[in-house]
Design a protein around this motif. Structure first.
Motif, mmCIF file in Angstrom:
data_model
loop_
_atom_site.group_PDB
_atom_site.id
_atom_site.type_symbol
_atom_site.label_atom_id
_atom_site.label_comp_id
_atom_site.label_asym_id
_atom_site.label_seq_id
_atom_site.Cartn_x
_atom_site.Cartn_y
_atom_site.Cartn_z
ATOM 1 N N UNK A 1 -4.213 -6.265 8.586
ATOM 2 C CA UNK A 1 -3.140 -5.777 8.835
ATOM 3 C C UNK A 1 -2.096 -5.227 8.380
ATOM 4 N N UNK A 2 -1.270 -4.763 8.890
ATOM 5 C CA UNK A 2 0.362 -4.066 7.646
ATOM 6 C C UNK A 2 1.506 -4.188 8.434
ATOM 7 N N UNK B 1 3.265 7.573 3.454
ATOM 8 C CA UNK B 1 2.880 6.464 3.941
ATOM 9 C C UNK B 1 2.835 4.746 2.763
ATOM 10 N N UNK C 1 1.257 -1.530 -0.011
ATOM 11 C CA UNK C 1 -0.078 0.238 -0.194
ATOM 12 C C UNK C 1 0.899 1.215 0.020
ATOM 13 N N UNK D 1 -0.097 4.886 0.213
ATOM 14 C CA UNK D 1 -0.818 6.665 0.398
ATOM 15 C C UNK D 1 -0.220 7.530 1.032
ATOM 16 N N UNK E 1 3.347 0.324 3.326
ATOM 17 C CA UNK E 1 2.727 -0.844 4.434
ATOM 18 C C UNK E 1 2.694 -1.720 3.032
ATOM 19 N N UNK F 1 4.997 -0.483 8.364
ATOM 20 C CA UNK F 1 4.651 0.992 8.201
ATOM 21 C C UNK F 1 5.851 1.855 7.972
ATOM 22 N N UNK G 1 7.423 6.548 6.809
ATOM 23 C CA UNK G 1 6.803 7.750 6.190
ATOM 24 C C UNK G 1 8.155 8.092 5.500
#
Lengths: 372, 372
Positions: free
Chosen positions: A346-347, A361, A315, A317, A363, A350, A352
């Protein structure tokens, strides 16, 4: 990753160099992996470097050995991926290594391709070449994550990307969304596309946003632009139908009307009918076309379906420091069917990163939904 | 902030010490500001330190001067806020400074309180005391941001906090939300509450989550727990009705039924009727009760109303690495009425902080919606 024995430590700096060489072709080698190689002569002096630049062009070992010439005899080749032992578009690299008189092969990663899978190393050992493997194995696996995943699972590595406001909105309730994120984040998306072999949207995104979906020239050729549209309810005019900048493939279901099919055929867009017009089936199609990594840039319904069918591994984002609000405003994902908090996805990992005013973000989906 | 003249630079280390002293009472001085002071004797040696510990207790200058005793004569007092010149619960500090024989007063911030507002410094100058002001003014203003805001606007500084998944959901479609964020993030929320004078929810949150809303003992007394419930549609049993751990105030409208009123009165909960039962009116009530900083921990409808009525200055969003999905799933904010992307609220100063697996994002609403 197995622990590298102490005597193998001395190869680590050379393997880093080989990994850096491999990375020079990032985004250009699919369906092949990134591979880099350096050749040292028998006294340990660097005499050759090479990397795999593009599918159909020579493998990394071949370039490095050609540069080394006779100096390779009795020397060492350090290569990020096991040399191949099969005839593809080019002859087996293991044979080229043996023929060059190399005494030692240092490898990071065993090739997961079932046509190789340790066979290259075995052929080298059988020819009396010393083989050391597993040097910076994790780094090499990470560099070729998407290739390894596609070879193991038969599906490309899927990245789902969206941009949203701090309150989790991807558009206003009337659909307005340009631009939620700033210029830096949009440039980052172009770089992300340049690392992918295909960019996927649904028909709704074509109708609402008329996107271009290119890397803006960062990658040549541009990634394949894919529209998944069950019923071919698509506009007659769209930036995606102009293939002068990038190729476009439209995938549709059995019940797509003949008129819509022929309109696409008339503008020369590639078209493919799927029995089950679903993300999972599309992944098989794209893997067959040599896609290692694909990017989902679709709306919430298709994104949720892609997740549910195991087609999303990462992912990304982008969060913009804005508030959009609104109960009916669009959010990143449609229903995933969860009834309790212990069911939610659940990722992992993560991370940033600032992109000017925005925040990126990233993950990974949990191994539970990742068959790798 | 005015530029500090070179000769004033030498006071900066002492002012940092005074600011650090002031910070010792963080969360305990409302409605008063944080204030710290150090006293040097005439040769520049530290002879006294003090800070304002709690409303009604001695001001910082008084404690520092008492510690210094006769050594203050001819000396310097370095204080983070202008000494007061009015009789509150304690006598004017400017008079105490003059009486102690202080020769020089170094101040960071002029007191925005209209009862002071430079009057303290003037009284000192009139008495022949040297006054230097503006030393680390920005730091001091930041330390007392909420106090300064409340004094200038008559409203507390509002912080809106939520926890959401990476796809912007604060609950599943059936309302389940415990727990989206992890233990570290929940501990951070307790620390945030400890810095606030009141924590506000709507009736829906009481019905759905039955929250406790305390700092778990990090602050004593606990912040005032406030329920904004127009119609008093509240459960008979709720953790908030037990005031053994923290006080609770229920604010309601004119049409709240008599039965509901008397049920709250029976359990001893404080109750206040508002003509307009809206966030804006509640802010006036809480400012009058001496709240400098309040925390909104409410659902999307009340949060959107609080934003629209200018009652939110800071956003704190905890993002958990999870995907909840779902078109009807709850999101942080209700409608803000925007029709175009150039209308949306822009946030300033986005900052990120890891809280174990979760990420805390903090930002400030644009000055356009901030009357400060």
């Amino acid at each position: 990753m197995r622990a590298v024995a102490d005597p193998d430590q001395r190869w680590i700096p050379w393997m880093r160099r080989a990994l850096a060489l491999a990375a020079l072709a990032d985004g250009h080698t699919s369906p092949n992996p990134l591979v880099g190689a350096v050749v040292l002569d028998s006294s340990g002096v660097l005499v050759g470097e090479g990397f795999h630049a593009r599918a159909g062009q020579p493998h990394a070992e071949v370039g490095a050995l050609a540069q080394a010439g006779a100096a390779a005899r009795g020397g060492t080749i350090i290569v990020t991926l096991e040399p191949c032992c099969h005839h593809g578009r080019t002859p087996p690299c293991a044979d080229a290594v043996i023929k060059a008189g190399i005494a030692r092969v240092v490898v990071a990663l065993t090739d997961p391709d079932p046509r190789v899978a340790g066979g290259g190393l075995q052929r080298l050992r059988d020819a009396g070449v010393e083989v050391i493997s597993g040097v910076l194995e994790a780094e090499a696996a990470h560099q070729n994550l998407a290739f390894v995943y596609r070879v193991r699972t038969g599906r490309p590595w899927g990245v789902l990307k969206w941009a949203m406001s701090l309150d989790g909105r991807t558009a206003l309730s009337n659909g307005a969304s340009q631009w939620i994120s700033g210029p830096s984040a949009r440039s980052w998306v172009h770089r992300l596309r340049a690392q992918c072999d295909a960019v996927i949207v649904g028909g709704g995104t074509v109708r609402a946003d008329d996107p271009l979906l290119t890397s803006r020239g960062l990658r040549s050729p541009e990634p394949l632009r894919v529209v998944l549209s069950r019923s071919l309810d698509l506009p007659d005019q769209a930036q995606l139908w102009d293939q002068s900048v990038a190729p476009t493939l439209v995938v549709h279901g059995l019940d797509a009307p003949a008129g819509a099919r022929s309109r696409l055929d008339a503008v020369g867009v590639q078209r493919q009918e799927l029995q089950a017009c679903e993300p999972e089936a599309l992944m098989a199609v794209l893997a067959q076309r040599g896609c290692n990594r694909v990017l989902w840039e679709c709306g919430p319904g298709l994104a949720a379906a892609a997740i549910q069918q195991g087609c999303v591994q990462d992912i990304a984002a982008v969060i913009a420091p804005k508030l959009l609000g609104g109960e009916p405003a669009r959010t990143p994902l449609g229903t995933l069917g969860f009834q309790a908090m212990n069911e939610v996805l659940e990722l992992q990992g993560l991370q940033q990163q600032r992109l000017a005013d925005d925040l990126l973000l990233q993950a990974t989906l949990s191994p539970l939904s990742d068959p790798c």
